[in-house]
Each structure stands twice: as structure tokens, then as C-alpha cells.
Design a protein around this motif. Sequence first.
Motif, PDB file in Angstrom:
ATOM      1  N   ASP A   1       4.157   5.258  -5.051  1.00 32.96           N
ATOM      2  CA  ASP A   1       3.775   5.750  -7.064  1.00 32.96           C
ATOM      3  C   ASP A   1       3.592   6.379  -7.974  1.00 32.96           C
ATOM      4  OD1 ASP A   1       6.299   3.312  -6.567  1.00 32.96           O
ATOM      5  OD2 ASP A   1       4.910   1.684  -7.620  1.00 32.96           O
ATOM      6  N   LEU A   2       2.551   6.662  -6.912  1.00 28.96           N
ATOM      7  CA  LEU A   2       1.566   7.433  -6.991  1.00 28.96           C
ATOM      8  C   LEU A   2       2.245   9.509  -6.933  1.00 28.96           C
ATOM      9  CD1 LEU A   2      -0.832   9.101  -8.252  1.00 28.96           C
ATOM     10  CD2 LEU A   2      -2.455   8.313  -6.085  1.00 28.96           C
ATOM     11  N   LEU A   3       2.790   9.427  -5.774  1.00 30.93           N
ATOM     12  CA  LEU A   3       3.600  10.896  -5.596  1.00 30.93           C
ATOM     13  C   LEU A   3       4.097  11.260  -6.529  1.00 30.93           C
ATOM     14  CD1 LEU A   3       3.272  10.820  -1.234  1.00 30.93           C
ATOM     15  CD2 LEU A   3       1.786  11.742  -3.385  1.00 30.93           C
ATOM     16  N   ALA A   4       5.314   9.998  -6.247  1.00 36.26           N
ATOM     17  CA  ALA A   4       6.368  10.011  -7.461  1.00 36.26           C
ATOM     18  C   ALA A   4       6.102  10.573  -9.564  1.00 36.26           C
ATOM     19  CB  ALA A   4       7.263   8.662  -7.593  1.00 36.26           C
ATOM     20  N   SER A   5       4.866   9.673  -9.076  1.00 40.49           N
ATOM     21  CA  SER A   5       4.455  10.266 -10.536  1.00 40.49           C
ATOM     22  C   SER A   5       4.230  11.762 -10.390  1.00 40.49           C
ATOM     23  CB  SER A   5       3.437   9.637 -11.357  1.00 40.49           C
ATOM     24  OG  SER A   5       2.015   9.074 -10.509  1.00 40.49           O
ATOM     25  N   TRP A   6       3.701  12.541 -10.138  1.00 42.37           N
ATOM     26  CA  TRP A   6       2.957  13.700  -9.477  1.00 42.37           C
ATOM     27  C   TRP A   6       4.288  14.869  -9.891  1.00 42.37           C
ATOM     28  CZ3 TRP A   6      -1.011  13.073  -4.894  1.00 42.37           C
ATOM     29  CH2 TRP A   6      -1.768  12.804  -5.259  1.00 42.37           C
TER      30      TRP A   6
ATOM     31  N   TYR B   1       0.821  -1.282   0.091  1.00 39.61           N
ATOM     32  CA  TYR B   1      -0.180  -0.107  -0.359  1.00 39.61           C
ATOM     33  C   TYR B   1       0.664   1.037   0.100  1.00 39.61           C
ATOM     34  CZ  TYR B   1      -3.451   3.558   1.035  1.00 39.61           C
ATOM     35  OH  TYR B   1      -4.454   4.069   1.114  1.00 39.61           O
ATOM     36  N   LEU B   2       1.766   1.345   0.304  1.00 33.98           N
ATOM     37  CA  LEU B   2       2.801   2.499   0.541  1.00 33.98           C
ATOM     38  C   LEU B   2       3.858   2.777  -0.191  1.00 33.98           C
ATOM     39  CD1 LEU B   2       4.411   2.526   4.224  1.00 33.98           C
ATOM     40  CD2 LEU B   2       2.017   4.058   3.600  1.00 33.98           C
ATOM     41  N   ASP B   3       4.135   1.784  -0.554  1.00 33.09           N
ATOM     42  CA  ASP B   3       4.733   1.536  -2.682  1.00 33.09           C
ATOM     43  C   ASP B   3       3.726   2.481  -3.676  1.00 33.09           C
ATOM     44  OD1 ASP B   3       7.358   0.264  -1.095  1.00 33.09           O
ATOM     45  OD2 ASP B   3       6.375  -1.506  -2.304  1.00 33.09           O
ATOM     46  N   ALA B   4       2.305   1.777  -3.429  1.00 38.81           N
ATOM     47  CA  ALA B   4       1.275   2.162  -4.396  1.00 38.81           C
ATOM     48  C   ALA B   4       1.087   3.340  -4.586  1.00 38.81           C
ATOM     49  CB  ALA B   4       0.299   0.954  -4.392  1.00 38.81           C
ATOM     50  N   GLN B   5       1.370   4.642  -2.454  1.00 36.77           N
ATOM     51  CA  GLN B   5       0.674   5.118  -2.703  1.00 36.77           C
ATOM     52  C   GLN B   5       1.884   6.384  -2.862  1.00 36.77           C
ATOM     53  OE1 GLN B   5      -1.716   7.457  -0.403  1.00 36.77           O
ATOM     54  NE2 GLN B   5      -0.883   8.839  -2.512  1.00 36.77           N
TER      55      GLN B   5
END
Length: 434
Positions: A173-178, A167-171
Motif C-alpha cells: 500500500d505504501l509503495l503504491a502511494s509512492w 505486513y506485506l499488504d501494508a508495505q
Amino acid sequence: MEWDDGVATTPPLGWNSYDSFNWNVTEEQVKANADYMRDNLRQHGWRYVVVDWAWYYPGQGTGSPNQDADFQPRLRTDEGGLLWPDTTRFPSAVGANGFKPLADYVHAAGLQFGLHLMRGIPRQVVADDLPVPGANCGAREIANSTTAAWLNLNQGLDMTNPCAQAYLDAQFDLLASWGVDYVKVDDIAAPTYHQAEVEGYRLAIRRSGRPMVLSLSPGPTSTDNGAHVADNATMWRVVNDLWDDWSSLDALFERLHAWTPHRRPGAWPDPDMIPIGRLSQQGPFGPPRYSDLTPDEQRTLMTLWSITRSPLMWGGDLTRNRESELALMTNAAVLAVDQHSLDNRQLFGGTHTAWTADVPGSPDKYLALFNRGNGDATVSASLADLGIGSATVVDLWSGANLGTVSGTLSRSLPAHGSGLYRLTPQATAPGDQR
């Protein structure tokens, strides 16, 4: 293994929205503060523009952004339970944009973008048992019962379950994409130090492939966790929320001294946002005001933060700065102490306090003198304690050359006042071999 990705090899310099806007900050206000930093502060090393708490909570308000027993109002999340910005306050985040347009704006200004997260996973996501992205688990399997006393939106993660890390990894990954460069994680350093979750956030940043500052909040982080936190975070709070009163500022002398063994490049004890400038325009503490710290107390704060190499995260609304605030933020000689000094240490404490540090590549020394008493006083430091017999002295705040002193440097300082000096040795102290 210590933090070694090259992030924040010097203390971060930036702005955080909390002290002036509470959770109500809007996209236009963030952009306006970024514009100010670009035009007035970037050339002095200021970089980070950080959106503080509850950017996924709808609308604006005067109260704390909690949810009721039915999880109302709803936070903005996606089908995997990941948080997305509220589009009322951040209209460019509509659809699948997230914070990327705002981060792009900040990056185009030559700056870096940050945001705040509460530790864990939203309670509404757990109640709905949403699937964990990239894992064969539901949200209820990874949550534990811990939650912040001051905000009920999230509950903690059971890091013994690998799906919690997913879950943290997915969050992240999203922040990195932003394009996020800085993450402040709240309810993780105190009153309980959540060691497994600290490690989880650190690992999620690593796995995202994007370097990010990891800032832990609130304080006071216990020095018992000093070795661990310095190995796993970029900065961590050494006190609870700091506001603009002398007693709170005065208490930081002891806290920053206690953290000296754990201060190093990439690992910075954090005395909280700087409560100077225009504060609490929409909460969170007291009426709208310019800082209640006196001019002498404001200079003392900046002197203490600099000689202790603390992160400089400004809390006041930059767009409302006066010349006095801008001068505090842009003194190149003072900022050099914060960014580049070495072996920072307290010489003596108490009503009269002194700190010193080495000047890189030079025999020179920095010396900060503080009068923490309630009346004018002369504060003195022995040059022999610095390995110096005599020295020429420059006042770093004014730029004035104070001439040559021998034996003792004494300065008359106002109540709650300070001085910051650079000493260039003319002779070493007898018997000193350095």
C-alpha cells in the motif's frame, strides 16, 4: 490462476542501478539515468528505472550493507516497521515524502519507477517487536528464522499467520502511494524457492490496487517450480548474478532453452541485468570498467536475449554510454524480435546453436545463429526445419538484404559471434502444409 493484470504483456525493458552503483546509487544518479532513457531510449520502448538494494540503508560505503549484532546501522523504517528511503542518498524522501517525488520525476519523463526489496521483514523490526500495521500482531509473531546468506537485514515471513500477509499488504500500500510500478524481490527464488511468500507478494500487489511488475531474484530458479512461478510472478531469474565474462554468458543458452515451456506473455524467464556499458563504478564486482565482453559477445548477448524474449534490464550507467552501447539498445528490428515474436524455440544446441521464432501476422521467420566456439566458423541451419524451401534473408543487425537462399542458410561467424535474420518464404518446403 495465472498473472492476468495486463502488466508486462511484452518483456520489460529498463535500467537497474546495481551493476554500476551497487547499493550506493543516489537520487541524482537515478534522475540522470532517467533523463538519458527519456531522451535516447523511451521512443524505442525502454520504460523502467529501478533502484536496487538497500535504499533504506544509511549513507554510502564499499562493503556489503549488513548490520552488526546490535542492528547498527539502523535502517529507516516507520512505526509500523515499513521501509523508507535513506535521506542521505535520496534527499527528496525527507519527512513523509518517501519515493513519491522521485517516482513523480520518473513518471514525468514518460517512464516507470521500480525498486528492490529483500524477502520478509527487517530484523530490527522483529527485535523491536513493532506492531504490524492493520493487524493485532507484533512483528515477532510473523517472522521466521530464514535470512539471505549475502545480506542479514531481513528475515522471512511465516505466511501461515495472516498477520504476515497484513505486513506485506501494508508495505505494498505504501509503495503504491509512492507510485511504484516494478518491485524486484530478492532471496525468494533461489537457493530456496519460497512458494508461500511468492504468493504473498503477488497478493499484496493485487490488494494494493496498483499494477506492478513482480520480479523474483536471485537464480537459478528451479524449473521444478516453473508452473508456479509463471502463474505468480512477472519475471524470475534463471541464473545467479551475471557478469561480463563469456563463460557466464555461454551457460545461459541451456538455461533459457530449459525455460521455454514456461515463457508466455506476462511471465518471462530472466537472465539477469545486462552487464554492458560502464560497470561497477562503486562496486559490486571488480574495478570500474567498461564491459569486458567483446563487441561480438555483446551482440551475441543481445541476440540471445531478443530471440528468447528475455527482459532487457540494462546494468551499465546509461549516462556513460558510448555510441556502441546506444546502438545495441536501439536497433528497432532486433527489439521487435524481443517484444513481438512468437513460438520462440531452439532448433539445435551445442557449439553451434540456432533459435527460431515466428513473425506475428506473417509467414516470415526469425532465425538466430550462434557460434559459441573459440574460432571463426560457418554455422548452418536447414530451411526445411522452418517449413521453408527458399527465402529472402535480411540481416536484422545491419539491415542488409542478403538475397535469396535455398535449402540451407550458412553464415561465417566470428568466435562467440552471432547473427539474427528475418526470412521471407519464397517457397515452402516439400510436404510442408503450414
